[in-house]
Design an enzyme around this catalytic site. Structure first.
Site, short mmCIF file in Angstrom:
data_model
loop_
_atom_site.label_atom_id
_atom_site.label_comp_id
_atom_site.label_asym_id
_atom_site.label_seq_id
_atom_site.Cartn_x
_atom_site.Cartn_y
_atom_site.Cartn_z
N TYR A 145 33.22 44.63 26.89
CA TYR A 145 33.35 46.07 27.62
C TYR A 145 34.47 46.99 26.96
O TYR A 145 34.45 48.39 26.88
CB TYR A 145 34.25 45.39 28.85
CG TYR A 145 33.53 45.40 30.49
CD1 TYR A 145 32.95 44.23 30.31
CD2 TYR A 145 33.61 46.19 31.38
CE1 TYR A 145 31.46 44.12 31.49
CE2 TYR A 145 32.66 46.24 32.37
CZ TYR A 145 31.69 45.01 32.42
OH TYR A 145 30.62 44.65 33.15
N LYS A 195 28.46 31.39 26.26
CA LYS A 195 27.19 31.17 24.92
C LYS A 195 27.28 30.42 24.24
O LYS A 195 26.68 31.06 23.49
CB LYS A 195 25.84 32.76 25.68
CG LYS A 195 24.65 32.72 25.36
CD LYS A 195 24.23 31.58 26.60
CE LYS A 195 22.85 31.88 25.46
NZ LYS A 195 21.27 31.10 26.63
N ASP A 227 23.46 30.97 31.12
CA ASP A 227 22.51 31.04 31.93
C ASP A 227 22.14 29.68 32.98
O ASP A 227 21.66 29.79 34.22
CB ASP A 227 21.32 30.65 31.52
CG ASP A 227 20.89 29.77 30.09
OD1 ASP A 227 22.24 29.35 29.96
OD2 ASP A 227 20.71 29.70 29.35
N ASP A 251 31.57 39.20 35.47
CA ASP A 251 30.91 41.21 36.22
C ASP A 251 30.40 40.08 36.95
O ASP A 251 29.64 40.41 38.22
CB ASP A 251 30.90 41.73 35.44
CG ASP A 251 30.60 42.83 36.47
OD1 ASP A 251 30.65 42.96 37.32
OD2 ASP A 251 29.44 43.69 35.91
N ASP A 255 29.51 39.36 41.57
CA ASP A 255 27.86 39.16 42.53
C ASP A 255 27.18 38.41 42.56
O ASP A 255 26.45 38.19 44.05
CB ASP A 255 27.34 40.37 42.10
CG ASP A 255 27.82 42.20 41.65
OD1 ASP A 255 28.95 42.19 41.48
OD2 ASP A 255 27.00 42.95 42.15
C1 IPM Z 1 33.34 45.21 38.69
C2 IPM Z 1 32.23 46.71 38.81
C3 IPM Z 1 33.13 47.40 37.46
C4 IPM Z 1 32.99 46.20 36.29
C5 IPM Z 1 32.37 48.75 36.92
C6 IPM Z 1 32.31 49.80 37.84
C7 IPM Z 1 32.82 49.30 35.65
O1 IPM Z 1 31.37 46.52 38.05
O2 IPM Z 1 34.34 45.73 39.03
O3 IPM Z 1 32.84 44.40 39.10
O4 IPM Z 1 31.52 46.22 35.24
O5 IPM Z 1 34.17 45.91 36.27
MN MN Z 2 30.88 44.25 39.37
#
Ligand code: IPM
Ligand code: MN
Ligand code: NAD
Length: 364
Positions: A145, A195, A227, A251, A255
């Site tokens: 990032y 990884k 993975d 990240d 999710d």
């Molecule tokens: C998160 C989001 C952010 C990230 C984006 C919006 C920059 O996806 O906080 O999970 O990738 O960290």
């Molecule tokens: Mn995110």
């Protein structure tokens, strides 16, 4: 920070459903302050798309200044399709990244806890997700990032896009320590995800995490390739206690982990490591449902519970918020994202009001 004196909270609602869920979180904070006799001053600021529209930049200096002067920062979410074609420096998401870097928030805690009553709301079988309670410790200010060089340039007649995945020993050491310490207060297990079969940055990551682990003899450590981890989270999520991983893997895996709980609308987060903490839901601005009172405000409200706990050391207040959320879910109320196994469907504002009411009942 004790329970005495004014606590100043910078509030950045952001874009899309960020504004809707923040409105509910602020009501909860106000109620907790009244019930428990705290003086909490909130001040709103712009970041992301709304900051771009108003000031031309995603993170105005005044916003970063306010955040630095505050005891804690609350953030909704930023971004949206209307800004997707902006150049890199003028993307709403730069607002969040600038805050994380500017405040030195290298440790992002993302707990995924399955409420028993929501086991049926997950897209996985209830017996797979029941009892899952894991914590993703995501490195937040390094890795791909932020690595240099980066950018899009011309090379030999065509464009190239470059990002650099770099980790320094000190960055790995400090996030590993956060993970081991967190595991010490939980079930004593750390899974470090990387990884290392391909990436040198991961080979260093693995070596340094192992080294730090030697100072935590009571914590068990295992390493897992990312993975495989993505698969294991779906196959047998109960095996995980604390997962520590890099910025981008964290990240993506968070999710994924959110769906164990029923919805991404359930996952709060705390970003720590600097002078103050920033609290935000894991989800984004949900342009597909924004402005329709459909968003689940629980991730944002649970993020305020994390603020009370981590920034203010107010465990009782944090627990009151978490208990109120659990009560409302136990009673069967659900926002649309949680309706897979049925329930009583409510909107964003109604869900917020229900949680507020239960706060009343449990507050004393
Ligand atoms: C998160 C989001 C952010 C990230 C984006 C919006 C920059 O996806 O906080 O999970 O990738 O960290
Ligand atoms: Mn995110
Ligand atoms: P998203 O998380 O906004 O939405 C993904 C899906 O989950 C959508 O179907 C959405 O309706 C649903 N969803 C998300 N939060 C929900 C909630 N609270 N209640 C009910 N449903 C919810 O991810 P995306 O669509 O990939 O991204 C949209 C925008 O948000 C992008 O601009 C992205 O950069 C931004 N984003 C911001 C943050 C942040 O500010 N921290 C995080 C992720 C994405």
């Amino acid at each position: 920070m004790g329970s005495k004196g004014e606590k100043r909270v910078a509030v950045i609602p952001g874009d899309g459903i960020g504004k809707e869920v923040m409105a509910q979180a602020l009501l909860v904070i106000e109620e907790i302050a009244t019930r428990y006799g705290h003086c909490i001053g909130t001040e709103e600021a712009l970041a992301g798309g709304s900051a771009l529209d108003a000031t031309g930049v995603p993170l105005p200096e005044s916003t970063l200044d306010l955040c630095k002067r505050s005891h804690a920062v609350l953030l909704g979410a930023v971004g949206g399709p209307q800004w997707d074609d902006n150049p890199p420096e003028l993307k709403p998401e730069k607002g969040i990244l600038g805050l994380r870097a500017g405040l030195g928030l290298f440790a992002n805690l993302r707990p995924a806890h399955v409420y028993p009553t929501l086991a049926g709301a997950s897209s996985l079988k209830p017996e797979i997700v029941k009892g899952v309670d894991l914590l993703i410790v995501r490195e937040l200010t390094g890795g791909i990032y932020f690595g240099q060089p980066r950018g899009i340039s011309k090379r030999n007649g065509q464009e190239v896009g470059i990002n650099t995945l770099i980790y320094r020993t000190s960055e790995i050491e400090r996030i590993a320590r956060v993970a081991f310490e967190a595991a010490g207060k939980r079930r004593g297990r750390v899974t470090s995800v990387d990884k290392a079969n391909v990436l040198e940055s991961s080979q260093l990551w693995r070596r340094v995490v192992s080294e730090v682990g030697k100072s935590f003899p009571d914590i068990s450590l295992n390493h897992m390739l990312v993975d495989n981890c993505a698969m294991q989270l779906i196959a047998d999520p109960g095996q995980f206690d604390v997962i520590v991983t890099t910025n981008m893997f964290g990240d993506i895996l968070s999710d994924e982990a959110s769906m164990l709980t029923g919805s991404i609308g359930m996952l709060p987060s705390a970003s720590l490591g600097g002078r103050n903490g920033l609290y935000e839901p894991v989800h984004g601005t949900a342009p597909d449902i924004a402005g329709r009172d459909l968003a689940n405000p629980i991730a944002m409200i649970a993020s305020t519970a994390m603020m009370f706990k981590y920034s203010f050391g107010l465990e009782r207040e944090a627990a009151a918020i978490e208990t109120a959320i659990a009560s409302v879910l136990d009673e069967g109320y659900r926002t649309a994202d949680l309706m897979a196994a049925g329930g009583r469907s409510v909107g964003t504002r109604e869900m917020g009001r229900l949680i507020l009411d239960r706060l009343d009942a449990k507050g004393h």
